[in-house]
Scaffold this motif. Structure first.
Motif, PDB file in Angstrom:
ATOM      1  N   UNK A  74       0.805  -1.223   0.000  1.00 26.07           N
ATOM      2  CA  UNK A  74       0.000   0.000   0.000  1.00 26.07           C
ATOM      3  C   UNK A  74       0.840   1.275   0.000  1.00 26.07           C
ATOM      4  N   UNK A  75       1.919   1.320   0.759  1.00 24.10           N
ATOM      5  CA  UNK A  75       2.730   2.539   0.791  1.00 24.10           C
ATOM      6  C   UNK A  75       3.334   2.861  -0.575  1.00 24.10           C
ATOM      7  N   UNK A  76       3.767   1.825  -1.300  1.00 19.99           N
ATOM      8  CA  UNK A  76       4.345   2.045  -2.634  1.00 19.99           C
ATOM      9  C   UNK A  76       3.267   2.283  -3.686  1.00 19.99           C
ATOM     10  N   UNK A  77       2.062   1.804  -3.427  1.00 16.35           N
ATOM     11  CA  UNK A  77       0.943   2.062  -4.322  1.00 16.35           C
ATOM     12  C   UNK A  77       0.483   3.515  -4.185  1.00 16.35           C
ATOM     13  N   UNK A  78       0.493   4.019  -2.960  1.00 17.93           N
ATOM     14  CA  UNK A  78       0.066   5.400  -2.720  1.00 17.93           C
ATOM     15  C   UNK A  78       1.163   6.416  -3.033  1.00 17.93           C
ATOM     16  N   UNK A  96      -5.154  -2.273  -9.659  1.00 10.74           N
ATOM     17  CA  UNK A  96      -4.332  -2.571  -8.503  1.00 10.74           C
ATOM     18  C   UNK A  96      -4.934  -3.760  -7.777  1.00 10.74           C
ATOM     19  N   UNK A  97      -4.258  -4.227  -6.743  1.00  5.71           N
ATOM     20  CA  UNK A  97      -4.764  -5.346  -5.954  1.00  5.71           C
ATOM     21  C   UNK A  97      -4.784  -4.995  -4.467  1.00  5.71           C
ATOM     22  N   UNK A  98      -4.741  -3.702  -4.163  1.00  9.34           N
ATOM     23  CA  UNK A  98      -4.664  -3.262  -2.775  1.00  9.34           C
ATOM     24  C   UNK A  98      -5.930  -3.550  -1.982  1.00  9.34           C
ATOM     25  N   UNK A  99      -5.745  -3.738  -0.683  1.00 11.21           N
ATOM     26  CA  UNK A  99      -6.867  -4.069   0.187  1.00 11.21           C
ATOM     27  C   UNK A  99      -7.662  -2.841   0.629  1.00 11.21           C
ATOM     28  N   UNK A 119      -9.609  -5.392  -6.043  1.00  9.33           N
ATOM     29  CA  UNK A 119      -9.012  -6.126  -4.928  1.00  9.33           C
ATOM     30  C   UNK A 119      -9.381  -7.600  -5.012  1.00  9.33           C
ATOM     31  N   UNK A 120      -8.455  -8.439  -5.475  1.00  9.69           N
ATOM     32  CA  UNK A 120      -8.710  -9.875  -5.410  1.00  9.69           C
ATOM     33  C   UNK A 120      -8.561 -10.312  -3.946  1.00  9.69           C
ATOM     34  N   UNK A 121      -9.604 -10.887  -3.410  1.00 10.67           N
ATOM     35  CA  UNK A 121      -9.614 -11.231  -1.988  1.00 10.67           C
ATOM     36  C   UNK A 121      -9.189 -12.692  -1.810  1.00 10.67           C
ATOM     37  N   UNK A 122      -7.888 -12.887  -1.976  1.00 14.38           N
ATOM     38  CA  UNK A 122      -7.295 -14.210  -1.861  1.00 14.38           C
ATOM     39  C   UNK A 122      -5.937 -14.039  -1.208  1.00 14.38           C
ATOM     40  N   UNK A 177     -16.444  -0.871   0.368  1.00 18.36           N
ATOM     41  CA  UNK A 177     -15.402  -1.894   0.391  1.00 18.36           C
ATOM     42  C   UNK A 177     -14.499  -1.698   1.594  1.00 18.36           C
ATOM     43  N   UNK A 178     -14.039  -0.465   1.795  1.00 16.35           N
ATOM     44  CA  UNK A 178     -13.087  -0.198   2.858  1.00 16.35           C
ATOM     45  C   UNK A 178     -13.708  -0.394   4.242  1.00 16.35           C
ATOM     46  N   UNK A 179     -14.972  -0.046   4.374  1.00 13.69           N
ATOM     47  CA  UNK A 179     -15.657  -0.220   5.659  1.00 13.69           C
ATOM     48  C   UNK A 179     -15.836  -1.708   5.976  1.00 13.69           C
TER      49      UNK A 179
END
Length: 181
Positions: A74-78, A96-99, A119-122, A177-179
């Motif tokens: 996440x830090x490198x994605x942001x 992206x695939x971030x959570x 976000x692939x949830x795997x 999603x985030x919640x």
């Protein structure tokens, strides 16, 4: 593969659990996969494991890719390397695939015209270049968080990607999603 992006290489940025697993699955489907990694030692091991057809530390490896998956922490994605952003073809679909979706969507939605937050949830407890597994996404949710400005053909491309790896496609708004996460 019937979609036009399948005729172009797929780029993966980061070959940890998600990126490596995606590379293995896409290569098994006969797609050309090009990967960008941070360190040469990672590139060497990724080549040995067959995670991608081409693996490099130079963002130029992504040239000509029709779909690019950002499988970064996440830090490198942001806060991505400016060289990465500059290397992304304007016509490519980028996902992206971030959570976490809202902050990613806010940044990348401005930075790239064909960005689709997903976000692939795997996953497993493993990480790094050794963690990639074939079949990781089969039967698992792959959630996209499109907005009113998301390019419909870009969204369809990411949905096709999810289908190719046998994930279950879902959409929702980024805050929901985030919640839920």
């Amino acid at each position: 593969m019937t979609s036009a992006w399948g005729e172009q290489p797929v780029g993966i940025v980061g070959l940890g659990l998600i990126g490596g697993s995606l590379g293995l699955d896409l290569r098994a489907q006969g797609l050309e996969v090009r990967a960008l990694v941070h360190r040469e030692a990672t590139a060497e091991r990724a080549r040995e494991r067959g995670l991608a057809d081409a693996v490099a530390t130079d963002p130029a490896v992504l040239k000509g890719c029709g779909l690019i998956v950002l499988a970064l922490p996440l830090d490198r994605l942001l806060g991505p390397d400016p060289a990465l952003r500059a290397a992304l073809p304007a016509e490519a679909v980028v996902t992206d695939v971030g959570s976490v979706k809202q902050p990613v969507l806010e940044r990348w939605g401005r930075w790239h015209p064909r960005f689709v937050a997903s976000h692939p949830m795997a996953g497993t407890a493993e990480a790094g270049v050794e963690a990639g597994l074939r079949g990781l996404f089969a039967g698992r949710p792959w959630v996209a968080t499109p907005t009113a400005s998301t390019d419909p053909s870009a969204l369809a491309t990411v949905q096709a990607l999810a289908g190719l790896v046998q994930a279950q496609w879902l959409t929702c708004e980024a805050p929901a999603h985030d919640q839920a996460g």
